[in-house]
Design a protein around this motif. Structure first.
Motif, PDB file in Angstrom:
ATOM      1  N   PRO A 195      25.082 -28.159 -15.638  1.00 57.25           N
ATOM      2  CA  PRO A 195      25.042 -27.142 -14.573  1.00 57.25           C
ATOM      3  C   PRO A 195      26.183 -27.284 -13.567  1.00 57.25           C
ATOM      4  O   PRO A 195      26.745 -26.284 -13.110  1.00 57.25           O
ATOM      5  N   LEU A 196      26.525 -28.527 -13.208  1.00 51.73           N
ATOM      6  CA  LEU A 196      27.610 -28.728 -12.254  1.00 51.73           C
ATOM      7  C   LEU A 196      28.946 -28.279 -12.847  1.00 51.73           C
ATOM      8  O   LEU A 196      29.758 -27.631 -12.161  1.00 51.73           O
ATOM      9  N   GLU A 197      29.185 -28.610 -14.110  1.00 52.26           N
ATOM     10  CA  GLU A 197      30.442 -28.209 -14.753  1.00 52.26           C
ATOM     11  C   GLU A 197      30.520 -26.689 -14.914  1.00 52.26           C
ATOM     12  O   GLU A 197      31.579 -26.091 -14.727  1.00 52.26           O
ATOM     13  N   ILE A 198      29.398 -26.068 -15.233  1.00 48.27           N
ATOM     14  CA  ILE A 198      29.387 -24.606 -15.360  1.00 48.27           C
ATOM     15  C   ILE A 198      29.661 -23.942 -14.012  1.00 48.27           C
ATOM     16  O   ILE A 198      30.417 -22.976 -13.907  1.00 48.27           O
ATOM     17  N   ALA A 199      29.044 -24.484 -12.945  1.00 52.20           N
ATOM     18  CA  ALA A 199      29.274 -23.931 -11.606  1.00 52.20           C
ATOM     19  C   ALA A 199      30.730 -24.124 -11.180  1.00 52.20           C
ATOM     20  O   ALA A 199      31.342 -23.221 -10.587  1.00 52.20           O
ATOM     21  N   ALA A 200      31.308 -25.306 -11.484  1.00 53.19           N
ATOM     22  CA  ALA A 200      32.709 -25.550 -11.128  1.00 53.19           C
ATOM     23  C   ALA A 200      33.628 -24.615 -11.905  1.00 53.19           C
ATOM     24  O   ALA A 200      34.628 -24.112 -11.358  1.00 53.19           O
ATOM     25  N   THR A 201      33.298 -24.359 -13.171  1.00 47.34           N
ATOM     26  CA  THR A 201      34.108 -23.434 -13.974  1.00 47.34           C
ATOM     27  C   THR A 201      34.074 -22.032 -13.375  1.00 47.34           C
ATOM     28  O   THR A 201      35.106 -21.352 -13.264  1.00 47.34           O
ATOM     29  N   ALA A 202      32.876 -21.586 -12.979  1.00 44.55           N
ATOM     30  CA  ALA A 202      32.751 -20.267 -12.372  1.00 44.55           C
ATOM     31  C   ALA A 202      33.509 -20.199 -11.044  1.00 44.55           C
ATOM     32  O   ALA A 202      34.131 -19.170 -10.711  1.00 44.55           O
ATOM     33  N   LEU A 203      33.498 -21.285 -10.272  1.00 47.24           N
ATOM     34  CA  LEU A 203      34.215 -21.308  -8.996  1.00 47.24           C
ATOM     35  C   LEU A 203      35.726 -21.213  -9.217  1.00 47.24           C
ATOM     36  O   LEU A 203      36.422 -20.462  -8.513  1.00 47.24           O
ATOM     37  N   ILE A 204      36.238 -21.963 -10.200  1.00 47.89           N
ATOM     38  CA  ILE A 204      37.667 -21.870 -10.526  1.00 47.89           C
ATOM     39  C   ILE A 204      38.014 -20.454 -10.988  1.00 47.89           C
ATOM     40  O   ILE A 204      39.048 -19.881 -10.604  1.00 47.89           O
ATOM     41  N   GLY A 205      37.126 -19.869 -11.788  1.00 46.67           N
ATOM     42  CA  GLY A 205      37.348 -18.500 -12.238  1.00 46.67           C
ATOM     43  C   GLY A 205      37.364 -17.516 -11.073  1.00 46.67           C
ATOM     44  O   GLY A 205      38.144 -16.565 -11.063  1.00 46.67           O
ATOM     45  N   LEU A 206      36.493 -17.755 -10.077  1.00 45.16           N
ATOM     46  CA  LEU A 206      36.484 -16.888  -8.907  1.00 45.16           C
ATOM     47  C   LEU A 206      37.804 -16.970  -8.147  1.00 45.16           C
ATOM     48  O   LEU A 206      38.362 -15.943  -7.735  1.00 45.16           O
ATOM     49  N   LEU A 207      38.305 -18.189  -7.979  1.00 45.04           N
ATOM     50  CA  LEU A 207      39.579 -18.359  -7.271  1.00 45.04           C
ATOM     51  C   LEU A 207      40.725 -17.685  -8.026  1.00 45.04           C
ATOM     52  O   LEU A 207      41.579 -17.021  -7.422  1.00 45.04           O
ATOM     53  N   VAL A 208      40.759 -17.851  -9.346  1.00 45.30           N
ATOM     54  CA  VAL A 208      41.821 -17.218 -10.139  1.00 45.30           C
ATOM     55  C   VAL A 208      41.687 -15.694 -10.084  1.00 45.30           C
ATOM     56  O   VAL A 208      42.687 -14.969  -9.950  1.00 45.30           O
ATOM     57  N   THR A 209      40.450 -15.195 -10.164  1.00 42.53           N
ATOM     58  CA  THR A 209      40.224 -13.748 -10.114  1.00 42.53           C
ATOM     59  C   THR A 209      40.650 -13.161  -8.778  1.00 42.53           C
ATOM     60  O   THR A 209      41.233 -12.072  -8.720  1.00 42.53           O
ATOM     61  N   LEU A 210      40.368 -13.871  -7.680  1.00 44.87           N
ATOM     62  CA  LEU A 210      40.753 -13.380  -6.359  1.00 44.87           C
ATOM     63  C   LEU A 210      42.272 -13.448  -6.155  1.00 44.87           C
ATOM     64  O   LEU A 210      42.834 -12.635  -5.408  1.00 44.87           O
ATOM     65  N   ALA A 211      42.927 -14.416  -6.787  1.00 46.78           N
ATOM     66  CA  ALA A 211      44.376 -14.553  -6.614  1.00 46.78           C
ATOM     67  C   ALA A 211      45.154 -13.602  -7.518  1.00 46.78           C
ATOM     68  O   ALA A 211      46.301 -13.245  -7.192  1.00 46.78           O
ATOM     69  N   THR A 212      44.567 -13.176  -8.639  1.00 41.33           N
ATOM     70  CA  THR A 212      45.297 -12.359  -9.609  1.00 41.33           C
ATOM     71  C   THR A 212      45.758 -11.013  -9.042  1.00 41.33           C
ATOM     72  O   THR A 212      46.893 -10.588  -9.328  1.00 41.33           O
ATOM     73  N   PRO A 213      44.950 -10.281  -8.246  1.00 39.24           N
ATOM     74  CA  PRO A 213      45.462  -9.012  -7.694  1.00 39.24           C
ATOM     75  C   PRO A 213      46.738  -9.183  -6.882  1.00 39.24           C
ATOM     76  O   PRO A 213      47.636  -8.327  -6.947  1.00 39.24           O
ATOM     77  N   TRP A 214      46.845 -10.273  -6.128  1.00 42.04           N
ATOM     78  CA  TRP A 214      48.059 -10.489  -5.337  1.00 42.04           C
ATOM     79  C   TRP A 214      49.234 -10.896  -6.226  1.00 42.04           C
ATOM     80  O   TRP A 214      50.380 -10.567  -5.953  1.00 42.04           O
ATOM     81  N   LEU A 215      48.922 -11.592  -7.325  1.00 45.63           N
ATOM     82  CA  LEU A 215      49.961 -11.896  -8.301  1.00 45.63           C
ATOM     83  C   LEU A 215      50.463 -10.615  -8.970  1.00 45.63           C
ATOM     84  O   LEU A 215      51.672 -10.419  -9.148  1.00 45.63           O
ATOM     85  N   ILE A 216      49.526  -9.746  -9.324  1.00 43.56           N
ATOM     86  CA  ILE A 216      49.914  -8.470  -9.930  1.00 43.56           C
ATOM     87  C   ILE A 216      50.751  -7.646  -8.955  1.00 43.56           C
ATOM     88  O   ILE A 216      51.750  -7.016  -9.340  1.00 43.56           O
ATOM     89  N   ARG A 217      50.369  -7.669  -7.691  1.00 40.97           N
ATOM     90  CA  ARG A 217      51.131  -6.926  -6.682  1.00 40.97           C
ATOM     91  C   ARG A 217      52.550  -7.471  -6.557  1.00 40.97           C
ATOM     92  O   ARG A 217      53.507  -6.712  -6.380  1.00 40.97           O
ATOM     93  N   SER A 218      52.680  -8.790  -6.663  1.00 37.03           N
ATOM     94  CA  SER A 218      54.012  -9.389  -6.597  1.00 37.03           C
ATOM     95  C   SER A 218      54.850  -9.014  -7.816  1.00 37.03           C
ATOM     96  O   SER A 218      56.053  -8.741  -7.701  1.00 37.03           O
ATOM     97  N   LEU A 219      54.220  -8.981  -8.983  1.00 36.07           N
ATOM     98  CA  LEU A 219      54.951  -8.599 -10.190  1.00 36.07           C
ATOM     99  C   LEU A 219      55.417  -7.152 -10.117  1.00 36.07           C
ATOM    100  O   LEU A 219      56.568  -6.837 -10.463  1.00 36.07           O
TER     101      LEU A 219
END
Length: 447
Positions: A195-219
């Protein structure tokens, strides 16, 4: 000067509409679901096949045309290839306009000096816009590959990790392993299954998902630069259009000033002088019959002469005050400030005088702004600062009035902004509702 103070109107900027103001989540959390993000992501997805086809077309057309230059047919083939690339450029501008909301003008069209096919071929080959389109097709192809790989990778990895708790069950059910394998050899295997590893994976995914729109905007920012710089009008053509527009503004302003002077002369001093001539004529007729009445009429005419002279002085001051010509901005602005209904502090820090035209624009800008403060601001005090920074003359006027001043179409501030733009100047208005108001004018020095 038109009334520029009051309640500000709504603009079309993000966050102004009532629907956007009702959002509970900040923009950073809404970005993955925003229409702009998906529109820019769609632009990146389409760029790869379009850039690939355009690159292949450009290489084929140029190679074929260059190879056939030993024969006459090579020149028309090369011109046809450049014309086709200009068509792709028009499509790219349309795509950027619809998906990136980028407004970019069309380059100069092909204008052959003579009629006929050879004249058209020569015009296409000589057109700088044609060769900039070729450069765009070469530069956009590798960038489209890079941005496609980066955007798709981050987008899919982000959403995949974020939703991992929803589909983690697929691994033990269909693959016979406990989850995503991070490491494995003959003796050890590490899976994301607790459960802890699954939650950490989802948290990392959330951070990447939130950062991707700004990366796309930069591209897509790089795409915006390429479309604007290579597919839009050239800098020279844009400057010519800007100068033509500025010339029109100057001509219209001069015509408006002439109409104002003519109206003031007709309705003011001229009418008063006509009335004065009639009064003096009547006084001349009464001189022998009733000398006392004639003397009274002459005395009244004398008062009218003084008023007419004052009106002519005011009119001359409105055209170009003598104090500005003789003593410069410091004395001229001090004279304007003394006529303002609000106490005004004037501070002019100039080691020498700028060009007369720039000095005149600065003077009349300050004069109109101070008139606006007197009529509409409700201020108790104001300040005028003038100084030089490098090759720019800066004029800043501040008041503690009600604020709400705006550069809207048809307003006095819009007219001032147009005059500034005609000489490569800038007018910046900072006037929140409730005040204070700060108007900064930046002009070229040209001393």
């Amino acid at each position: 000067m038109a009334t520029d103070y009051g309640h500000p109107t709504r603009t079309g900027f993000p966050g102004d509409s009532p629907a956007e103001r009702r959002h509970l989540l900040p923009p950073a959390l809404r970005a993955p679901f925003a229409a702009r993000t998906w529109s820019e992501f769609g632009y990146i997805l389409l760029s790869l096949p379009i850039a690939t086809f355009t690159f292949v077309f450009a290489v084929t057309a140029l190679s074929l045309g260059a190879g056939l230059l030993v024969t006459f047919i090579g020149i028309p083939v090369l011109a046809a290839g450049l014309a086709g690339l200009r068509g792709f450029g028009a499509m790219e501008r349309m795509r950027a306009r619809s998906l990136l909301r980028l407004e970019v003008g069309d380059p100069d069209p092909v204008r052959p000096k003579k009629s006929g096919g050879m004249a058209w071929i020569g015009a296409v080959l000589k057109s700088g816009a044609s060769w900039r389109t070729v450069l765009y097709s070469f530069l956009h192809f590798p960038w489209a590959i890079f941005s496609f790989v980066v955007a798709v990778t981050f987008w899919t990895v982000g959403w995949g990790l974020l939703t991992y708790p929803l589909w983690q069950w697929v691994f033990p059910m269909y693959t016979g392993q406990d989850g995503i394998q991070l490491y494995g050899d003959e003796t050890h295997s590490v899976y994301l299954n607790s459960p802890l590893e699954i939650a950490a994976t989802a948290l990392i995914g959330l951070l990447v998902t939130l950062a991707t729109p700004w990366l796309i905007r930069s591209l897509t920012m790089v795409d915006r630069l390429m479309v604007t710089g290579l597919l839009g009008p050239s800098l020279l053509a844009s400057r010519v259009v800007e100068l033509e527009s500025d010339r029109g503004v100057v001509v219209d302003t001069a015509a408006a000033d002439l109409r104002r002077i003519e109206r003031n002369l007709h309705d003011g001093a001229q009418a008063r002088l006509v009335s004065l001539a009639m009064d003096l004529g009547l006084a001349k007729e009464k001189l022998r019959e009733d000398p006392q009445a004639a003397a009274r009429m002459v005395d009244e005419a004398h008062g009218e002469v003084k008023i007419a002279l004052q009106e002519l002085r005011d009119l001359a001051r409105g055209i170009h005050p003598a104090v500005l010509t003789d003593r410069g901005l410091d004395a001229a602005l001090s004279a304007v400030a003394s006529r303002c209904t609000v106490p005004v502090t004037v501070d002019v820090d100039l080691d020498r005088r700028p060009a007369p035209a720039i000095e005149g624009i600065a003077y009349f800008t300050a004069s109109e702004l101070l008139q606006n403060i007197s009529k509409h601001s409700g201020a108790s005090r104001a300040m005028v600062d003038v100084w030089r920074t490098s090759d720019r003359l800066l004029l800043q006027i501040t008041d503690d009035g009600v604020g709400g001043a705006e550069v809207t179409a048809g307003s006095g501030l819009a007219g001032l902004a147009e005059r500034m733009d005609a000489v490569d100047g800038i007018l910046v208005v900072d006037s929140p509702r409730g005040g204070p108001t700060t108007v900064t004018a930046e002009l070229p020095w040209r001393g």
